[in-house]
Design an enzyme around this catalytic site. Sequence first.
Site, PDB file in Angstrom:
ATOM      1  CG  ASP A  87      41.859  42.042  54.564  1.00 47.70           C
ATOM      2  OD1 ASP A  87      42.082  42.594  53.463  1.00 47.70           O
ATOM      3  OD2 ASP A  87      42.762  41.811  55.405  1.00 47.70           O
ATOM      4  CG  ASP A 104      44.925  32.957  56.979  1.00 47.94           C
ATOM      5  OD1 ASP A 104      45.230  33.070  55.769  1.00 47.94           O
ATOM      6  OD2 ASP A 104      45.726  32.607  57.862  1.00 47.94           O
ATOM      7  CB  ILE A 105      43.226  33.620  51.433  1.00 45.68           C
ATOM      8  CG1 ILE A 105      42.876  32.920  50.113  1.00 45.68           C
ATOM      9  CG2 ILE A 105      44.699  33.971  51.444  1.00 45.68           C
ATOM     10  CD1 ILE A 105      41.454  32.499  49.967  1.00 45.68           C
ATOM     11  N   GLY A 111      42.804  46.188  51.412  1.00 43.17           N
ATOM     12  CA  GLY A 111      44.048  46.698  50.835  1.00 43.17           C
ATOM     13  C   GLY A 111      43.835  47.861  49.893  1.00 43.17           C
ATOM     14  CD  GLN A 112      47.588  51.047  46.052  1.00 39.58           C
ATOM     15  OE1 GLN A 112      48.265  50.052  45.783  1.00 39.58           O
ATOM     16  NE2 GLN A 112      47.863  52.244  45.585  1.00 39.58           N
ATOM     17  N   GLY A 144      40.911  40.072  50.525  1.00 37.53           N
ATOM     18  CA  GLY A 144      41.965  41.088  50.533  1.00 37.53           C
ATOM     19  C   GLY A 144      41.313  42.453  50.356  1.00 37.53           C
ATOM     20  CE1 TYR A 159      53.106  40.747  44.235  1.00 37.72           C
ATOM     21  CE2 TYR A 159      54.374  42.012  42.629  1.00 37.72           C
ATOM     22  CZ  TYR A 159      53.166  41.704  43.230  1.00 37.72           C
ATOM     23  OH  TYR A 159      52.030  42.362  42.842  1.00 37.72           O
ATOM     24  CE  LYS A 171      50.666  38.978  42.306  1.00 40.59           C
ATOM     25  NZ  LYS A 171      49.254  38.756  42.664  1.00 40.59           N
TER      26      LYS A 171
END
Length: 317
Positions: free
Chosen positions: A37, A54-55, A14-15, A11, A144, A148
């Site tokens: 990623d 792709d995870i 990403g941010q 990932g 989400y 989590k």
Amino acid sequence: MHRQEKILVIGSQGQIGTELVERLREIYGAENVVAADVKEIPKDQQSGIYETLDILNAKRLHEIVKTHAIKEVYLLAALLSATAEKDPPFAWDLNMNGLFNVLNMAKEGILSKVYWPSSIAVFGPTTPKKNTPQYTIMEPSTVYGISKQAGERWCEYYVNKFNIDVRSLRYPGLIGWKSAPGGGTTDYAVHIFHEALKTGTYECFLSENTALPMMYMPDAIKATVDIMQAESAKIKIRSSYNLAGFSFSPKEIGLEIRKHIPDFKITYKSDFRQSIADSWPQSIDDSQTQIDWGWKPGFGLPEMTADMLLNLRNQKK
Ligand code: NAD
Ligand code: SER
């Protein structure tokens, strides 16, 4: 001599990944940090070792880990709160099965350390909103948040059952200037800076008094590095640690920006993200991070605002 264990950041585009890879390469050497990623990046645009992954493809993950002799994984690939609400089955699949693919490699003894971020989204409407404690009511109402919370339970389960080393932080909303946010409810606090500089106005998708816990990216990267570098015995919480920077509402950040851009105007038009924000805490008690591994944030709202505007202005030159 200690040989640096190889790191994989999943990932990485990403941010958080963009800045975390940069920092990890500074600390451990570019040759020891592999970025991965799902995004395909042409060879001439890659800035270090890069793998497309792709995870959800466990076979490909195994191949990459084997090829680069990876021992440490930072798993950042996930759908965030707003995007997850648009496709709940896919969000659940990505957020949970991506985690299982990594945890299972640690269980098999292939990985020695895993970092996986959780979020303030694990809390819900029945959680105490102010100074939310580490241990409290947790009834998340978003896809989400549910993913989590389940992820936290699984991390702790794997640590207890299989004696693996997994570490996690419940990040608040993260604000940075180097990379764009990827579909969260707290993203307004990044967009507001870009619009303030570009147009002098911003229409916020949250109402003016919606206070949320936030953190400036340099602090989030530091906390991530600190928890991963801490002695294992100091990491007492193996679900995920509460982590706090500072809290503000759209109105408060608007006033802070106005100190630098006096004509800046903010208007409000709530959308579906309002109910997500309303279900989350307003501030977080992260005293356990201070007790266990000595965490202290460096930035408050005024320092972050000044630094964001300075860097975004320089970037535009
Ligand atoms: P982001 O959306 O900006 O980045 C996620 C990255 O994962 C993207 O580059 C995306 O291409 C990649 N990705 C998506 N699907 C993938 C797949 N199948 N395989 C491999 N890569 C894939 O998210 P972010 O803000 O960098 O967040 C990273 C992690 O931190 C997430 O787990 C998120 O829940 C958590 N977190 C972020 C914040 C925040 O404010 N940014 C707050 C709390 C927790
Ligand atoms: N910043 C994240 C979001 O809004 C919180 O995890 O989704």
